[in-house]
Design an enzyme around this catalytic site. Structure first.
Site, PDB file in Angstrom:
ATOM      1  N   GLY A 124     -12.872 111.281  40.013  1.00  0.00           N
ATOM      2  CA  GLY A 124     -12.919 110.041  40.792  1.00  0.00           C
ATOM      3  C   GLY A 124     -14.328 109.713  41.233  1.00  0.00           C
ATOM      4  CB  ALA A 125     -16.808 108.104  40.600  1.00  0.00           C
ATOM      5  CB  SER A 211     -13.942 112.175  35.357  1.00  0.00           C
ATOM      6  OG  SER A 211     -14.881 111.163  35.569  1.00  0.00           O
ATOM      7  CB  ALA A 212     -16.254 113.352  39.532  1.00  0.00           C
ATOM      8  CG  ASP A 336     -14.678 110.345  27.875  1.00  0.00           C
ATOM      9  OD1 ASP A 336     -13.946 109.874  28.741  1.00  0.00           O
ATOM     10  OD2 ASP A 336     -14.803 111.562  27.649  1.00  0.00           O
ATOM     11  CG  HIS A 451     -13.504 108.088  31.802  1.00  0.00           C
ATOM     12  ND1 HIS A 451     -14.088 109.273  31.400  1.00  0.00           N
ATOM     13  CD2 HIS A 451     -13.558 108.093  33.150  1.00  0.00           C
ATOM     14  CE1 HIS A 451     -14.483 109.941  32.469  1.00  0.00           C
ATOM     15  NE2 HIS A 451     -14.170 109.258  33.537  1.00  0.00           N
TER      16      HIS A 451
END
Ligand SMILES: *[C@@H]1O[C@H](CO)[C@@H](O)[C@H](O)[C@H]1NC(C)=O
Length: 550
Positions: A124-125, A211-212, A336, A451
């Site tokens: 979630g960045a 991701s994150a 992605d 992504h």
């Protein structure tokens, strides 16, 4: 035996069958009791939700041990997410009291012992997300039941602080940052100390994330603080080397937050930030999309981990010696970067709107801005070299996606695999690309896997919400769960409780094998040299171009 006696015996047997459950479990903080979810005659999962792994954290402080509780803690409800901006960034949700984890333990005829343990770190960045994030079907996206039941492993999902409260840093001792990474570390350490009581093997902990969360997995591997705690790791679409994963100039960002909330930006800044309303702090840490102008969206991802001289003692590329004993799977989705490409060059998703070579030049100019025109020219020629003189629209549009996928995800992941393999002492590396075509309606027909599309399959959503999926989705989900849980059990994705459709060879610097994962895996899915020319361009040609003084 008469019928009634037979039924009485049968009832007793069934009770015994469903009795394989942990009941009350003793942890370092006190006793906890979850709930047993029956799945079949001798199959169930014990579920514990909302166990604290640390005390409610002090603002911009490392997490501290939980003081403990008396009596039995009912661990049957997810706890609040860590305070964060909402998806549209108009408000906030969650709480500062958020350091909790959730556990799924598969049970059979007898209570399980010595199970491998998989700890999931959500993505979630570094700005959004929670261990119990909601999926489109209403249940938790990261519900561990399918992985636990199918792979016979313990699954744990953990919360960590995000946004300003998780990652603001002054770049010095007054506000070193990385609070969210310390939270993850506290959770992993709690698991290491307590999981035996739940039937887990503390010497067999695998961390995985997307991701994150995948970059977080990478940072946890690189940190000297996790020595001997993490046995294996899986990074899905993110590593510490990703350009969005490390904030190199945190002070300027902290000053921007301070200014927004009315704190001084020099003397006394941290003191003021610590007593500022946490909701105001959180809102001040949203994405600054409006400040971007023409620049690529990736540059708006600002609140990230930093080199703090402590948890992350040096640049990530110099810390791979700390991963020497950790088996590692790393990979990306084949498209992605599409999510980001669609924001930077919207015409790629519009059938009736052409994308021009000039759009590619503009995108590359943004991505390579720090190195100026020579970098723009060399990157442009690298990405257009194989074009025919009048390339069709699909070629141009796909090139935009390739550029973002390479730059944001694929090249850093390949680099991490090379460094891991080079530093490994007995640990294995595995490389993959996930290429299941998208399920998102309305995207171009050439679309692959965007992504975050891998997450639903890893968590077995095609099984838990079967009406939303087709048989081919269940196939790829079963393959992923088989490889992932075999790896957690043995360090080799091919060996373990589950059959796999093809043998996935380890990644070595000479062989450079990778597995192309989709619903049609066969021995032809084992491939070599994943986009080697582009990996070489960014890591060698581009990296050696000088950065002009501003
Ligand atoms: C970059 O390419 C442009 C257009 O082809 C050319 O005019 C320019 O001289 C090139 N610049 C460098 C530094 O190579």
């Amino acid at each position: 035996m008469d019928t009634s006696r037979f039924l009485a015996v049968l009832t007793l047997c069934l009770q015994a069958a469903s009795a394989a459950t942990l009941g009350v479990v003793s942890t370092e903080g006190g006793m906890v009791e979850g709930r047993n979810h029956r799945l079949g005659l001798f199959r169930s999962v014990d579920i514990f939700k909302g166990i604290p792994f640390a005390a409610p954290p002090g603002r911009f402080e490392k997490p501290k041990p939980h003081p403990g509780w008396s009596g039995v803690l009912k661990a049957t409800k997810f706890r609040e997410r860590c305070l964060q901006v909402t998806l549209l960034q108009t408000g906030t949700q969650g709480s500062e009291d958020c350091l909790y984890l959730n556990i799924w333990v598969p049970q059979g005829r007898t209570v399980s012992t010595g199970l491998p343990v998989m700890v999931y770190i959500f993505g979630g960045a570094f700005l959004l997300g929670a261990s119990n994030d909601v999926s489109f079907m209403g249940n938790s996206l990261y519900d561990g039941e399918e992985i636990a039941d199918r792979g016979k492993v313990i699954v744990i999902t953990v919360n960590y602080r995000v946004g300003t409260l998780g990652f603001l840093s002054t770049g010095d001792a007054s506000g070193p940052g990385n609070y969210g990474l310390w939270d993850q570390h506290a959770a992993i350490s709690w698991v290491h100390r307590n999981i035996r009581a739940f039937g887990g093997d503390p010497s067999s902990i695998t961390i995985f994330g997307q991701s994150a969360g995948a970059a977080s997995v990478s940072f946890q591997m690189l940190s000297p603080y996790n020595k001997g705690v993490i046995r294996r790791a899986i990074s899905q679409c993110g590593v510490a080397l990703s350009p969005w994963a490390l904030q190199k100039k945190p002070l300027a960002l902290a000053q921007k937050v301070a200014q927004t909330v009315g704190c001084p930006t020099q003397e006394g800044m941290m003191g003021c930030l610590k007593i500022t309303d946490p909701v105001a702090l959180t809102k001040a840490g949203k994405l600054a999309l409006e400040e971007l102008g023409d620049g690529p969206v990736v540059f708006s991802l600002e609140l990230s981990p930093v080199v703090d001289g402590d948890f992350i003692p040096d640049l990530p590329s110099r810390l791979f010696h700390n991963t020497a004993h950790i088996d590692y799977i790393a990979g990306t989705n084949d498209m992605d970067g599409h999510l980001f490409a669609g924001m930077d060059v919207p015409s790629i998703n519009q059938n009736n709107k052409p994308t021009y070579p000039e759009d590619i030049r503009r995108l590359l100019a943004g991505l390579t801005a720090e190195k100026g025109e020579p970098a723009l020219n060399s990157s442009y020629s690298t990405y257009t070299r194989s074009w025919v003189p009048q390339p069709d629209q699909d070629t141009i549009k796909k090139t935009v996606v390739d550029i973002e996928t390479d730059y944001l995800f694929l090249v850093p992941t390949q680099t991490a695999l090379y460094l891991h393999e080079k530093n490994a002492r007995g640990a294995r590396s595995y490389s993959y690309v996930f290429s299941m075509p998208t399920r998102i309606p309305g995207f171009p027909r050439w679309m692959g896997s965007d992504h975050a599309e891998d997450v639903q399959y890893v968590f077995g959503k095609p099984f838990s919400t079967p009406l939303a999926y087709l048989p081919r989705h269940r196939d790829v989900s079963a393959y992923l769960i088989a490889y992932w849980t075999n790896f957690a059990r043995t360090g080799d994705p091919n060996q373990g409780e589950s059959q796999v459709p093809a043998t996935w060879p380890a990644f070595t610097s000479s062989g450079r094998h990778y597995l192309d994962i989709n619903n049609k895996i066969s021995k032809d899915s084992v491939k070599r040299e994943l986009r080697t020319r582009f990996v070489h361009y960014w890591t060698s040609t581009y990296a050696s171009l000088p950065t002009p003084c501003p």
